[in-house]
Write a protein that holds these residues in place. Structure first.
Motif, mmCIF file in Angstrom:
data_model
loop_
_atom_site.group_PDB
_atom_site.id
_atom_site.type_symbol
_atom_site.label_atom_id
_atom_site.label_comp_id
_atom_site.label_asym_id
_atom_site.label_seq_id
_atom_site.Cartn_x
_atom_site.Cartn_y
_atom_site.Cartn_z
ATOM 1 N N THR A 1 0.816 -1.225 0.000
ATOM 2 C CA THR A 1 0.000 0.000 0.000
ATOM 3 C C THR A 1 0.847 1.271 0.000
ATOM 4 O O THR A 1 0.337 2.357 0.260
ATOM 5 N N VAL A 2 2.142 1.145 -0.270
ATOM 6 C CA VAL A 2 3.007 2.329 -0.202
ATOM 7 C C VAL A 2 3.828 2.493 -1.484
ATOM 8 O O VAL A 2 4.528 1.560 -1.902
ATOM 9 N N TYR A 3 3.727 3.657 -2.091
ATOM 10 C CA TYR A 3 4.568 4.019 -3.233
ATOM 11 C C TYR A 3 5.593 5.050 -2.761
ATOM 12 O O TYR A 3 5.382 5.745 -1.769
ATOM 13 N N CYS A 4 6.649 5.176 -3.547
ATOM 14 C CA CYS A 4 7.705 6.094 -3.134
ATOM 15 C C CYS A 4 8.312 6.754 -4.379
ATOM 16 O O CYS A 4 8.507 6.092 -5.399
ATOM 17 N N ALA A 5 8.584 8.060 -4.296
ATOM 18 C CA ALA A 5 9.092 8.781 -5.473
ATOM 19 C C ALA A 5 10.092 9.864 -5.092
ATOM 20 O O ALA A 5 10.145 10.295 -3.943
ATOM 21 N N GLY A 6 10.860 10.283 -6.084
ATOM 22 C CA GLY A 6 11.744 11.443 -5.925
ATOM 23 C C GLY A 6 13.080 11.100 -5.289
ATOM 24 O O GLY A 6 13.573 9.970 -5.395
ATOM 25 N N ASP A 7 13.652 12.090 -4.616
ATOM 26 C CA ASP A 7 15.015 11.966 -4.082
ATOM 27 C C ASP A 7 15.195 10.772 -3.141
ATOM 28 O O ASP A 7 16.312 10.279 -2.974
ATOM 29 N N VAL B 1 17.939 8.836 -7.727
ATOM 30 C CA VAL B 1 18.365 10.001 -8.495
ATOM 31 C C VAL B 1 17.847 11.262 -7.808
ATOM 32 O O VAL B 1 16.677 11.326 -7.444
ATOM 33 N N GLU B 2 18.725 12.253 -7.640
ATOM 34 C CA GLU B 2 18.295 13.485 -6.966
ATOM 35 C C GLU B 2 18.125 14.596 -7.994
ATOM 36 O O GLU B 2 18.898 15.552 -8.029
ATOM 37 N N HIS B 3 17.111 14.431 -8.868
ATOM 38 C CA HIS B 3 16.874 15.455 -9.890
ATOM 39 C C HIS B 3 15.390 15.713 -10.099
ATOM 40 O O HIS B 3 14.556 14.827 -9.915
ATOM 41 N N TRP B 4 15.117 16.932 -10.532
ATOM 42 C CA TRP B 4 13.757 17.459 -10.616
ATOM 43 C C TRP B 4 12.817 16.628 -11.493
ATOM 44 O O TRP B 4 11.745 16.209 -11.070
ATOM 45 N N GLN B 5 13.232 16.410 -12.730
ATOM 46 C CA GLN B 5 12.337 15.771 -13.699
ATOM 47 C C GLN B 5 12.041 14.316 -13.303
ATOM 48 O O GLN B 5 10.945 13.818 -13.537
ATOM 49 N N VAL B 6 13.015 13.677 -12.683
ATOM 50 C CA VAL B 6 12.819 12.297 -12.234
ATOM 51 C C VAL B 6 11.751 12.283 -11.141
ATOM 52 O O VAL B 6 10.808 11.467 -11.176
ATOM 53 N N ALA B 7 11.872 13.213 -10.190
ATOM 54 C CA ALA B 7 10.888 13.280 -9.100
ATOM 55 C C ALA B 7 9.495 13.563 -9.657
ATOM 56 O O ALA B 7 8.509 12.923 -9.291
ATOM 57 N N TYR C 1 7.872 1.545 -14.383
ATOM 58 C CA TYR C 1 8.281 2.916 -14.713
ATOM 59 C C TYR C 1 9.600 2.825 -15.482
ATOM 60 O O TYR C 1 10.605 2.373 -14.944
ATOM 61 N N GLN C 2 9.563 3.222 -16.766
ATOM 62 C CA GLN C 2 10.709 2.960 -17.656
ATOM 63 C C GLN C 2 11.495 4.205 -18.051
ATOM 64 O O GLN C 2 12.452 4.107 -18.801
ATOM 65 N N GLU C 3 11.003 5.389 -17.633
ATOM 66 C CA GLU C 3 11.659 6.632 -18.078
ATOM 67 C C GLU C 3 13.140 6.611 -17.720
ATOM 68 O O GLU C 3 13.507 6.224 -16.598
ATOM 69 N N LEU C 4 13.964 7.072 -18.645
ATOM 70 C CA LEU C 4 15.379 7.204 -18.323
ATOM 71 C C LEU C 4 15.577 8.469 -17.492
ATOM 72 O O LEU C 4 14.933 9.489 -17.765
ATOM 73 N N PRO C 5 16.455 8.424 -16.491
ATOM 74 C CA PRO C 5 16.710 9.645 -15.720
ATOM 75 C C PRO C 5 17.251 10.745 -16.630
ATOM 76 O O PRO C 5 18.086 10.482 -17.503
ATOM 77 N N TRP C 6 16.747 11.947 -16.440
ATOM 78 C CA TRP C 6 17.211 13.102 -17.238
ATOM 79 C C TRP C 6 17.346 14.296 -16.303
ATOM 80 O O TRP C 6 16.500 14.498 -15.445
#
Ligand SMILES: Cc1cc2nc3c(=O)[nH]c(=O)nc-3n(C[C@H](O)[C@H](O)[C@H](O)COP(=O)(O)OP(=O)(O)OC[C@H]3O[C@@H](n4cnc5c(N)ncnc54)[C@H](O)[C@@H]3O)c2cc1C
Length: 417
Positions: A277-283, A298-304, A322-327
């Motif tokens: 029941t827990v998701y996690c995102a960002g830094d 990854v500690e970046h804006w677009q990834v978060a 979630y397949q996005e490459l970090p940018w």
């Protein structure tokens, strides 16, 4: 239909109202989720673009109304209950609830954790009136006033935030001193060779950059730092200090929830889920990335932002990997850097373009496959390199280096390159 109804009956609580948390809340509504959404954030301000704080906002080139992510009444319009200026002080998976600093307990069916990070500090740095860190909008407002009043700001640490603040200060006509322990700036993120490029850039623009150097003594007068003694034997007068030595991921709530930790953050699966029941995102999220097959934090804006949005969509519909490459990007002076992918463990770099000039790209390879690409004033390389990284096909360094090579074609037919 019954699935849809069940989804709308669930109560989603989001902890952290920054890039990722705000992105999740907005995406839930955009994806048609009509159940209760509560967004809790310690910051008293509604969502804002943090990256401006070391760039245009610091230089006073951007009014504050361009810094917000939304209009004042956006959360209300979207039916998001925003609890700003509130800290989550306890959380329990067994009780499916969080507790706020005002004593209230909020139940959840699904929890999104997006608590970001706080600036690292060194015990030896005195907490005096002209010593700052930069993370929040309030930090940004205070630092801006101080930078405008300063003439010789000292920046401790030449990572992205330190390097950007130094560049901004220089652009404002100040005489920044940057002290960095490592032999080059930005080396941890970009490698030694690119670190050299940035060292030259800053020095050529007039920044006093001291690498392989530390502060050995702080000289204070009243409530202000007035000078520092450095390990190179010199003493420098300064009138402002910014401590920019990275962040500590904010893991207190994650620990309370007894979530698994890895790579300095919360371990998630490919769908950004840390527990049923827990998701996690960002830094704070160490995400099992399908392309790389390992946990990336990854500690970046677009990834978060994108991870938050993907979670919102997953809760409203079906969780998918979630397949996005970090940018990410960084702007220093008139140089725009963009970086796609993740290159820790690279064993080869291939340069494309004039590495001593003002536009070029660098490919980071491991076992002959492109892990990441860096573009220095050359954004189009990023656009054309996505498939090369996602497909992980072996490519010839000569083909990558040749500016005549069509990179998208190379990804489709690597053997012809
Ligand atoms: C000055 C600056 C410049 C930057 N420039 C760039 C750039 O050019 N490019 C780039 O890619 N990235 C940049 N970044 C990094 C980027 O801003 C971050 O990676 C991004 O904000 C991370 O998003 P997040 O949602 O994980 O965390 P945050 O945006 O930090 O949001 C987390 C929120 O959680 C809140 N919180 C924490 N604990 C609790 C709790 N217990 N209860 C309630 N709320 C809590 C915090 O108060 C915070 O508001 C920059 C960062 C800074 C500070």
């Amino acid at each position: 239909m019954s699935e849809q109804r069940r989804a709308s009956e669930r109560r989603v609580v989001i902890v952290g109202a920054g890039a990722a948390g705000d992105g999740a809340a907005e995406a839930l509504r955009k994806a048609g989720f009509d159940g209760p959404v509560v967004l809790v954030g310690r910051d008293p301000h509604r969502g804002y673009h943090r990256p401006y704080l070391s760039k245009q906002f610091l230089r006073d080139e951007l009014p504050i109304d361009r810094v917000w992510l939304h209009h004042t009444d956006e959360y209300e319009k979207l039916g998001i209950e925003w609890l700003g200026g509130r800290t989550v002080v306890a959380a329990s998976r067994r009780d499916s609830s969080i507790t706020l600093d005002d004593g209230r307990t909020l139940p959840f069916d699904v929890l999104v954790l997006a608590t970001g990070g706080t600036p690292r500090w060194l015990d030896s740095v005195p907490r005096l009136a002209n010593v700052f860190a930069l993370r929040t909008l309030d930090d940004g407002v205070t630092l801006k006033q101080a930078v405008f009043a300063a003439s010789r700001p000292l920046v401790i640490g030449a990572g992205f935030i330190g390097a950007e603040v130094a560049a901004s200060a220089r652009m404002l006509g100040k005489e920044p001193l940057v002290v960095e322990l490592a032999p080059v700036p930005l080396g941890r993120a970009l490698g030694e060779e690119m670190g050299e490029v940035y060292a030259r850039l800053h020095r050529s623009r007039g920044v006093d950059l001291r690498t392989s150097t530390a502060v050995t003594e702080w000289v204070a007068h009243g409530d202000r730092v007035q000078a520092v003694r450095l390990s190179d034997g010199t003493t420098e007068e300064v009138d402002l200090v910014l401590v920019a030595i990275g962040i500590e991921p904010e893991l207190a709530v994650a620990r309370d929830l007894e979530l698994p930790l890895i790579a300095g953050g919360v371990e998630t699966d490919e769908t950004l889920r840390a527990a049923p029941t827990v998701y996690c995102a960002g830094d704070i999220a160490a995400h099992l990335h399908p392309v790389y097959g390992r946990h990336l934090r990854v500690e970046h804006w677009q990834v978060a932002r994108k991870q938050g949005q993907a979670i919102g969509q997953a809760i409203a519909g079906d969780p998918t990997p979630y397949q996005e490459l970090p940018w990410f990007w960084s702007d220093q002076y008139d140089v725009n850097l963009q970086y796609l992918g993740q290159a820790s463990g690279f064993d080869q770099t291939v340069w494309r373009g004039d590495r001593d000039g003002d536009r070029f790209s660098v490919f980071y390879l491991q076992d002959g496959r492109v892990q990441a690409v860096l573009a220095y004033n050359e954004g189009k390389t990023i656009r054309f390199s996505r498939d090369l990284i996602s497909r992980q096909v072996p490519v010839s360094p000569e083909a990558l280096a040749a500016e005549t090579t069509d990179l998208r074609e190379l990804a489709r037919h690597p053997s012809t390159g």
